[in-house]
Write a protein that holds these residues in place. Structure first.
Motif, short mmCIF file in Angstrom:
data_model
loop_
_atom_site.label_atom_id
_atom_site.label_comp_id
_atom_site.label_asym_id
_atom_site.label_seq_id
_atom_site.Cartn_x
_atom_site.Cartn_y
_atom_site.Cartn_z
N CYS A 84 46.85 34.90 56.22
CA CYS A 84 46.49 36.24 56.72
C CYS A 84 44.99 36.42 56.96
CB CYS A 84 47.00 37.34 55.79
SG CYS A 84 46.81 37.09 54.04
N ARG A 85 44.16 35.56 56.34
CA ARG A 85 42.72 35.76 56.50
C ARG A 85 42.25 35.43 57.91
NH1 ARG A 85 37.68 35.88 53.92
NH2 ARG A 85 36.17 34.44 54.85
N CYS B 83 43.89 41.31 53.92
CA CYS B 83 43.99 39.98 53.31
C CYS B 83 43.14 40.02 52.04
CB CYS B 83 43.46 38.89 54.24
SG CYS B 83 43.15 37.32 53.37
N PRO B 84 43.76 39.94 50.86
CA PRO B 84 43.02 40.03 49.60
C PRO B 84 42.51 38.68 49.11
CG PRO B 84 45.36 39.94 49.14
CD PRO B 84 45.21 39.83 50.64
N HIS B 85 42.74 37.66 49.90
CA HIS B 85 42.49 36.29 49.44
C HIS B 85 41.04 35.84 49.68
CE1 HIS B 85 46.84 36.53 50.71
NE2 HIS B 85 46.93 36.30 49.39
N CYS C 288 45.36 30.93 52.82
CA CYS C 288 46.43 31.89 53.17
C CYS C 288 46.61 31.92 54.68
CB CYS C 288 46.08 33.29 52.65
SG CYS C 288 44.72 34.08 53.53
ZN LIG Z 1 45.17 36.26 53.04
#
Ligand SMILES: [Zn+2]
Ligand SMILES: O=P(O)(O)OC[C@@H](O)[C@H]1O[C@@H](OP(=O)(O)O)[C@@H](O)[C@@H](O)[C@@H]1O
Ligand SMILES: [Mg+2]
Length: 179
Positions: free
Chosen positions: A101-102, A91-93, A99
Motif C-alpha cells: 500500500c505504500r 499506509c501505516p507501514h 507492503c
Molecule cells: Zn502499507
C-alpha cells in the motif's frame, strides 16, 4: 452515471507537511483554501477520497487514534462548509516492510477504486511527492502535482509523462468545477 472521483494525497496537499512528520491534531493544519476546495468539489458532485502514506505510525511517532483524530478533524471542517470527504486510506507501514500500500505502489488507489466500483484510468490523483505521481502512473491514473508541501521541490525532478501541475488544491477545484 460515471462517478466523478478525485483522489488526494494528504500531507502537503490538504494540510501543511513537515519533515518532522505531522504527529498530532494540533500539527495538522489545513493549507489555505484546501478545506473550501474539498467542500466546493463535493457540493459540485465530486467524490473526494484520500490516499496517504503514514510511516510515522510504524516509526512510533503517533498512534492510530491520533491519525483517526486528524481525519475526524478534516471531515468536520469540510462538513462545516457543507461538503463531505469520502474514503480515507492510509499506509501505516515503514519503507522497509515491503507492503503493497505504500506509495509509489498503487495499492491504496486500487483500494479506493474497488470501494467505489470504478476504474482508475484517467482518475486524477493529486500529490506533492514524486511517489504520488508514480503511484498514479502505475495504474493509468492522471498524475497531478501541486506546488504546495514538497511540490516545488518535486517539480524539479523528472516527472511522469503527462503530469499536470497546479499551484494548489484551490486551483484544481476551480479547474474541475468550471470545466
Ligand atoms: Zn502499507
Ligand atoms: O504526503 P502523504 O503521503 O500524505 O504523507 C507523507 C507523510 O507520511 C510523511 O512522509 C515521510 O516520508 P517517509 O514515509 O518517511 O518516506 C516524510 O516525507 C514526512 O515529511 C511526511 O510528513
Ligand atoms: Mg504528500
Amino acid at each position: 452515471m460515471l462517478l466523478k472521483l478525485l483522489i488526494l494525497d494528504r500531507d502537503g496537499v490538504i494540510n501543511y507537511d513537515s519533515d518532522a512528520y505531522i504527529k498530532s491534531v494540533a500539527e495538522w493544519i489545513p493549507l489555505p483554501g484546501s478545506i473550501e476546495a474539498i467542500a466546493q468539489l463535493s457540493k459540485a458532485g465530486w467524490t473526494v477520497a484520500v490516499a496517504t502514506n503514514q510511516s510515522g505510525i510504524a516509526r512510533g511517532y503517533y498512534d492510530l487514534a491520533t491519525l483517526d483524530a486528524m481525519h475526524a478533524r478534516l471531515r468536520a471542517l469540510v462538513a462545516e462548509q457543507g461538503g463531505k470527504v469520502g474514503l480515507i486510506v492510509y499506509c501505516p507501514h515503514g519503507p522497509d516492510e515491503g507492503c503493497d500500500c505504500r506509495k509509489p505502489k498503487p495499492g491504496m488507489l486500487k483500494t479506493i477504486a474497488a470501494h467505489y466500483h470504478v476504474e482508475l484510468n484517467n482518475v486524477w490523483f493529486v500529490g506533492d511527492s514524486l511517489g504520488d505521481l508514480e503511484a498514479a502512473k502505475a495504474v493509468d491514473s492522471q498524475p497531478v502535482l501541486v506546488k504546495t508541501g514538497k511540490g516545488e521541490k518535486t517539480q524539479g525532478k523528472t516527472l511522469p509523462v503527462g503530469t499536470l501541475i497546479f499551484d494548489d488544491l484551490a486551483a484544481i477545484a476551480a479547474e474541475l468545477i468550471h470545466n
